[in-house]
Write an enzyme that holds these catalytic residues in place. Structure first.
Site, short mmCIF file in Angstrom:
data_model
loop_
_atom_site.label_atom_id
_atom_site.label_comp_id
_atom_site.label_asym_id
_atom_site.label_seq_id
_atom_site.Cartn_x
_atom_site.Cartn_y
_atom_site.Cartn_z
CB THR A 15 -1.60 3.77 9.84
OG1 THR A 15 -3.03 3.73 10.01
CG2 THR A 15 -0.97 2.84 10.84
CD GLU A 53 1.20 -0.36 11.29
OE1 GLU A 53 2.20 0.10 10.69
OE2 GLU A 53 0.07 -0.42 10.79
CE LYS A 67 -4.18 -10.87 -4.67
NZ LYS A 67 -4.55 -9.59 -4.11
CD1 TRP A 117 -1.50 -14.04 -6.94
CD2 TRP A 117 -0.28 -13.84 -5.07
NE1 TRP A 117 -2.30 -14.36 -5.88
CE2 TRP A 117 -1.57 -14.25 -4.72
CE3 TRP A 117 0.65 -13.64 -4.06
CZ2 TRP A 117 -1.95 -14.47 -3.39
CZ3 TRP A 117 0.28 -13.87 -2.75
CH2 TRP A 117 -1.02 -14.27 -2.42
P1 ADP Z 1 1.63 4.18 4.98
O1 ADP Z 1 2.44 3.84 3.76
O2 ADP Z 1 0.37 3.38 5.06
O3 ADP Z 1 1.54 5.62 5.22
P2 ADP Z 1 3.86 3.39 6.57
O4 ADP Z 1 4.68 4.56 6.28
O5 ADP Z 1 3.89 2.80 7.91
O6 ADP Z 1 2.38 3.68 6.27
O7 ADP Z 1 4.17 2.32 5.46
C1 ADP Z 1 4.66 1.06 5.70
C2 ADP Z 1 4.64 0.31 4.40
O8 ADP Z 1 5.42 0.99 3.43
C3 ADP Z 1 5.25 -1.06 4.48
O9 ADP Z 1 4.32 -1.98 4.95
C4 ADP Z 1 5.63 -1.32 3.04
O10 ADP Z 1 4.53 -1.77 2.26
C5 ADP Z 1 6.01 0.04 2.55
N1 ADP Z 1 7.46 0.18 2.58
C6 ADP Z 1 8.21 0.77 3.52
N2 ADP Z 1 9.52 0.73 3.22
C7 ADP Z 1 9.61 0.07 2.03
C8 ADP Z 1 10.69 -0.32 1.19
N3 ADP Z 1 11.94 -0.03 1.45
N4 ADP Z 1 10.36 -1.00 0.06
C9 ADP Z 1 9.09 -1.31 -0.25
N5 ADP Z 1 8.05 -0.96 0.50
C10 ADP Z 1 8.29 -0.28 1.63
#
Ligand code: ADP
Length: 541
Positions: free
Chosen positions: A183, A328, A437, A442
């Site tokens: 990640t 994940e 917040k 929220w």
């Molecule tokens: P990081 O952003 O930490 O590099 P990831 O690519 O695994 O890791 O990101 C996953 C996160 O990205 C999700 O938990 C969510 O918050 C956000 N995300 C992914 N797709 C979407 C979407 N279509 N709309 C909003 N948020 C999204």
């Protein structure tokens, strides 16, 4: 009991073999500078065999980790298959991470061999003294550039030339590790996620389903999402499984490069993060490209603004498909596709649904848990943390002692706050850490951002929480005007635009105009940077 199914292992090797037999003529194209390099699946698969032999000669054994530091290109695809099918573990590294994090990741994964794009050599040379376990470096080109400090170092093409194309692929167990990604580590060090053969196999079928990405042999697919970002969302495995023509952009990710490539190769489907599509949309305002070959643009990784989905459809007749997922989760979670009976809704209702993150694909179970620990109703109003489970979702992080914190009764806690409507469409309210917040309420920074980005003078907008003496936190809007409207847009215009959509308490207390929204290593809005930059921002009384 009699009459059961055979104990068939879901591994990647038969998928590669299927492609070898059925699709030898299909093409793979890579943009390399001004030229387009192309070859066939037959050649690709022959080189995969050679590469496996070469890796074995370098000492790679079952279970060993093999890292890549590379853009999206055909050689990277060869590594994507050679490594897992020989029983080793593919580990693409996010090359945009800071050096210390890259070193941490390589050491934590205990990578044995590291493949590196020639263009990225200087970065790896700088890090090499800190990469303790790496036994061989392989430069992904014809020759080793003179004067490189990497050692021992080999040229990819030399290794391939000397090796036999026939590799005795071992019988693997479907639960063997095939690949891993980290990640991007918004807090602390990045965490490792290991994908089994079984997970990738089932996820590939998941991507092919008509109501998810609907990948098919007839598609020409261009992965813009990097192969180091959740395995390009798993698409290289699904496309080879199906014999899809692939078009790789290499390091050329500017909107103009991508539009030209779509036009030249008649790409039908592509995938990437919203900032990229915002860039192409902006380009199309001033320049003409024939993108009519596209049947879909899959947008995920961050929220796709509704205004963007609408602009593509109304101005350019292009179909944006919004999807949500996580590292994940391999990453496929939800896809926003209208149900048959929703096609009759008004235009405004249809766009509002398509801007949601969508319904979970078969294989992914979802629930959302509120602050009191109860599952929320699917009424589109209540919200809670989204939790997921399924065959391509992790059970624990790789060698990480606080892994258990991310799970509850066998469900993975996503950290995304959502509502779910009666039709099962998930809407991400925010990431937990991005919510504002304010008093007891929220406020969704994402809702405000989307609304601000629908203003015709706005290019990008990010909303962050800033400390407030009475309300704890209040929203601050950081807005990037389109170049033509720089200095020709006011705070009042933004607030007025929002006033009709939000009650007063949701409106940002202040609006600042900035040059660009900082981006993370995978091109998402990086609000941490803005939070630091504006932590002492004085809100008007
Ligand atoms: P990081 O952003 O930490 O590099 P990831 O690519 O695994 O890791 O990101 C996953 C996160 O990205 C999700 O938990 C969510 O918050 C956000 N995300 C992914 N797709 C979407 C979407 N279509 N709309 C909003 N948020 C999204």
């Amino acid at each position: 009991m009699q009459g059961q199914m055979m104990d068939y292992q879901l591994t990647l090797t038969p998928l590669l073999d299927r492609a070898r037999r059925l699709f030898p003529k299909k093409e793979i194209v890579t943009k390399a500078g001004p030229t387009l390099e192309r070859y066939t699946y037959a050649e690709m698969i022959e080189r995969v065999g050679r590469l496996a032999n070469a890796l074995e000669k370098l000492g790679i054994k079952r279970g060993d980790r093999v890292a890549t530091f590379a853009w999206n290109n055909a050689r990277h695809l060869e590594i994507y298959f050679a490594v897992p099918c020989m029983g080793a573990v593919l580990h693409p590294i996010n090359l945009r991470l800071p050096g210390d994090q890259i070193a941490y990741i390589v050491n934590h994964a205990d990578d044995q061999v590291l493949f590196v794009d020639p263009t990225l050599l200087p970065a790896v040379e700088k890090l090499a003294p800190h990469l303790k376990g790496v036994k061989h470096f392989v430069v992904m080109g014809d020759k080793v550039p003179e004067g490189t400090t990497l050692t021992p170092v080999h040229a990819y093409e030399d290794l391939i030339k000397e090796a036999s194309p026939d590799y005795p692929w071992p019988h693997l167990n479907e639960n063997d590790a095939a690949a891993m990604c980290y990640t991007s580590g918004t807090t602390g060090n990045p965490k490792g996620v290991v994908y089994s053969h079984r997970a990738i196999y089932l996820h590939s079928i998941g991507l092919s389903m008509a109501d998810s990405f609907g990948l098919s042999e007839r598609d020409t697919f261009m992965p813009v999402v990097p192969m180091f970002h959740v395995l390009a969302w798993g698409t290289p495995f699904a496309t080879v499984m199906l014999g899809v023509k692939l078009v790789f952009p290499g390091p050329h990710l500017q909107p103009r490069d991508l539009a030209e490539l779509i036009q030249a190769e008649k790409v039908t489907l592509t995938a990437g993060v919203p900032t990229l599509w915002m860039g192409i949309l902006h380009l199309l305002e001033n320049e003409r490209y024939d993108l009519s070959s596209l049947r879909g643009m899959i947008v995920g990784g961050a929220a796709a603004p509704q205004s963007m989905i609408e602009a593509y459809e109304k101005k350019h007749n292009l179909n944006v498909i919004h999807a949500w997922g996580m590292t994940e989760m391999s990453p496929l979670g939800t896809v926003s596709r209208l149900k048959s009976y929703q096609l009759n809704l008004s235009e405004a209702e249809r766009f509002a649904i398509r801007a949601k993150q969508g319904t979970s694909v078969p294989g992914v179970e979802i629930r959302a848990i509120d602050e009191s620990g109860k599952e929320i109703a699917w009424d589109g109003k209540a919200f809670g943390e989204l939790q997921v489970r399924g065959p391509w979702i992790i059970k624990s992080y790789y060698n990480y002692d606080r892994s258990a914190d991310s799970f509850q009764d066998g469900w993975f806690r996503t950290g995304d706050v959502v509502s779910i409507d009666p039709e099962g469409f998930v809407q991400i309210v925010d990431r937990t850490k991005d919510l504002v917040k304010s008093g007891g309420e929220w406020i969704s920074s994402q809702d405000l951002e989307n609304a601000i980005m629908s203003h015709p003078k706005v290019l990008e907008a990010a909303v962050i929480a800033v400390p407030h003496p009475k309300w704890q936190e209040r929203p601050l809007a950081c807005v990037v005007p389109k170049p033509d409207f720089k200095d020709k847009i006011t705070k009042a215009e933004i607030l007025e635009h929002l006033a009709s959509r939000f009650s007063k308490m949701y409106l940002p207390d202040d609006v600042v105009f900035i040059e660009a929204v900082p981006k993370t290593s995978v091109g998402k809005f990086d609000k941490k940077v803005l939070r630091v930059q504006f932590k002492d921002h004085k809100l008007p009384e």
